[in-house]
Design a protein around this motif. Structure first.
Motif, PDB file in Angstrom:
ATOM      1  N   GLY A  46     128.729 -31.621  37.543  1.00  0.00           N
ATOM      2  CA  GLY A  46     129.954 -32.166  38.122  1.00  0.00           C
ATOM      3  C   GLY A  46     129.923 -33.669  38.271  1.00  0.00           C
ATOM      4  O   GLY A  46     128.900 -34.314  38.121  1.00  0.00           O
ATOM      5  N   ARG A 158     139.328 -24.917  34.217  1.00  0.00           N
ATOM      6  CA  ARG A 158     138.527 -26.123  34.468  1.00  0.00           C
ATOM      7  C   ARG A 158     139.097 -26.933  35.624  1.00  0.00           C
ATOM      8  O   ARG A 158     138.347 -27.513  36.410  1.00  0.00           O
ATOM      9  CB  ARG A 158     138.442 -26.948  33.196  1.00  0.00           C
ATOM     10  CG  ARG A 158     137.576 -26.270  32.138  1.00  0.00           C
ATOM     11  CD  ARG A 158     137.646 -26.958  30.802  1.00  0.00           C
ATOM     12  NE  ARG A 158     136.656 -26.387  29.891  1.00  0.00           N
ATOM     13  CZ  ARG A 158     136.850 -26.305  28.593  1.00  0.00           C
ATOM     14  NH1 ARG A 158     137.965 -26.743  28.041  1.00  0.00           N
ATOM     15  NH2 ARG A 158     135.904 -25.784  27.824  1.00  0.00           N
ATOM     16  N   GLU A 159     140.402 -26.965  35.726  1.00  0.00           N
ATOM     17  CA  GLU A 159     141.029 -27.673  36.848  1.00  0.00           C
ATOM     18  C   GLU A 159     140.667 -26.999  38.169  1.00  0.00           C
ATOM     19  O   GLU A 159     140.309 -27.660  39.145  1.00  0.00           O
ATOM     20  CB  GLU A 159     142.548 -27.688  36.655  1.00  0.00           C
ATOM     21  CG  GLU A 159     143.298 -28.443  37.724  1.00  0.00           C
ATOM     22  CD  GLU A 159     144.803 -28.385  37.489  1.00  0.00           C
ATOM     23  OE1 GLU A 159     145.552 -28.205  38.471  1.00  0.00           O
ATOM     24  OE2 GLU A 159     145.238 -28.514  36.320  1.00  0.00           O
ATOM     25  N   GLU A 162     137.021 -27.519  39.047  1.00  0.00           N
ATOM     26  CA  GLU A 162     136.779 -28.947  39.274  1.00  0.00           C
ATOM     27  C   GLU A 162     135.617 -29.494  38.469  1.00  0.00           C
ATOM     28  O   GLU A 162     134.924 -30.415  38.880  1.00  0.00           O
ATOM     29  CB  GLU A 162     136.604 -29.253  40.766  1.00  0.00           C
ATOM     30  CG  GLU A 162     137.856 -28.976  41.568  1.00  0.00           C
ATOM     31  CD  GLU A 162     137.743 -29.335  43.036  1.00  0.00           C
ATOM     32  OE1 GLU A 162     136.642 -29.699  43.503  1.00  0.00           O
ATOM     33  OE2 GLU A 162     138.784 -29.259  43.724  1.00  0.00           O
ATOM     34  N   TYR A 163     135.371 -28.899  37.293  1.00  0.00           N
ATOM     35  CA  TYR A 163     134.439 -29.484  36.328  1.00  0.00           C
ATOM     36  C   TYR A 163     134.688 -28.849  34.971  1.00  0.00           C
ATOM     37  O   TYR A 163     135.394 -27.849  34.854  1.00  0.00           O
ATOM     38  CB  TYR A 163     132.982 -29.363  36.780  1.00  0.00           C
ATOM     39  CG  TYR A 163     132.308 -28.019  36.575  1.00  0.00           C
ATOM     40  CD1 TYR A 163     131.405 -27.822  35.534  1.00  0.00           C
ATOM     41  CD2 TYR A 163     132.542 -26.950  37.441  1.00  0.00           C
ATOM     42  CE1 TYR A 163     130.758 -26.603  35.361  1.00  0.00           C
ATOM     43  CE2 TYR A 163     131.888 -25.738  37.266  1.00  0.00           C
ATOM     44  CZ  TYR A 163     131.005 -25.573  36.222  1.00  0.00           C
ATOM     45  OH  TYR A 163     130.374 -24.377  36.049  1.00  0.00           O
ATOM     46  N   GLY A 178     132.272 -24.398  42.115  1.00  0.00           N
ATOM     47  CA  GLY A 178     133.352 -24.227  41.146  1.00  0.00           C
ATOM     48  C   GLY A 178     133.740 -22.770  40.976  1.00  0.00           C
ATOM     49  O   GLY A 178     134.911 -22.440  40.817  1.00  0.00           O
TER      50      GLY A 178
END
Length: 190
Positions: A46, A158-159, A162-163, A178
């Protein structure tokens, strides 16, 4: 930056370059051998430094193999399970433990289903379908199990996590933070 580990000095370098405005993202790679075959595993870390992010996780992403074998995809959804059938990739299923959370991903579409592993041990059996070279199935049963009315796209996945979750293999381990964010996002869509 691609590295084989994120030790203190590497983390300090990443922090330094970020403080200078450089958009630097560490990716860690592992090379390993299974039954004489060499494999390369690359995972993104991240943007925020987390010294625990390379520890084992309880969140797993399994590709349903729709592109190569649509029957496998339907079979997993119908049987409420995560499974793999081919080569050494099938052994990745053995990483999933009871109460772990599993996302089923269809290439080009996104997450199509998700559930909680209820199996005490991964199952291994001769598959009821598939090409002749499929000699066994490694699987875990999922309960509760939810099929999403519309797939959660790769971009949305992915959004939510958050990675940049890599989607290039049969099995991908998802970082815990995540994974939980992604789990909550999937629950919103059932």
């Amino acid at each position: 930056m691609v590295t084989y580990r994120l030790d203190v000095s590497t983390r300090q370098a990443v922090k330094y370059w970020r403080s200078k405005g450089v958009d630097i993202r560490p990716w860690i790679y592992r090379v390993y051998s299974l039954d004489g075959q060499m494999y390369l595993d690359i995972n993104a870390f991240g943007r925020a430094d987390d010294p625990y992010e390379d520890k084992p996780t309880q969140y797993h992403l399994i590709n349903t193999n729709y592109s190569n074998d649509p029957v496998s995809h339907d079979y997993m959804l119908d049987q409420r399970r995560a499974a793999a059938f081919y080569g050494d990739w099938k052994y990745k299923i053995d990483n999933i433990e009871p109460n772990d959370r599993v996302f089923l991903y269809r290439s080009g579409e996104g997450i199509v289903a998700f559930g909680v592993c209820k199996s005490s041990n991964p199952g291994v059996k001769n598959p009821p379908h598939g090409p002749e070279d499929t000699d066994e199935e490694h699987f875990v049963e999922l309960e509760p199990f939810h099929v999403l009315p519309q797939p959660l796209s790769a971009a949305r996945l992915r959004e939510a996590a958050e990675y940049h979750v890599p989607l290039v293999s049969t099995y991908t381990s998802i970082r815990s933070e995540g994974g939980e964010l992604l789990w909550q996002e999937c629950l919103k869509h059932i």
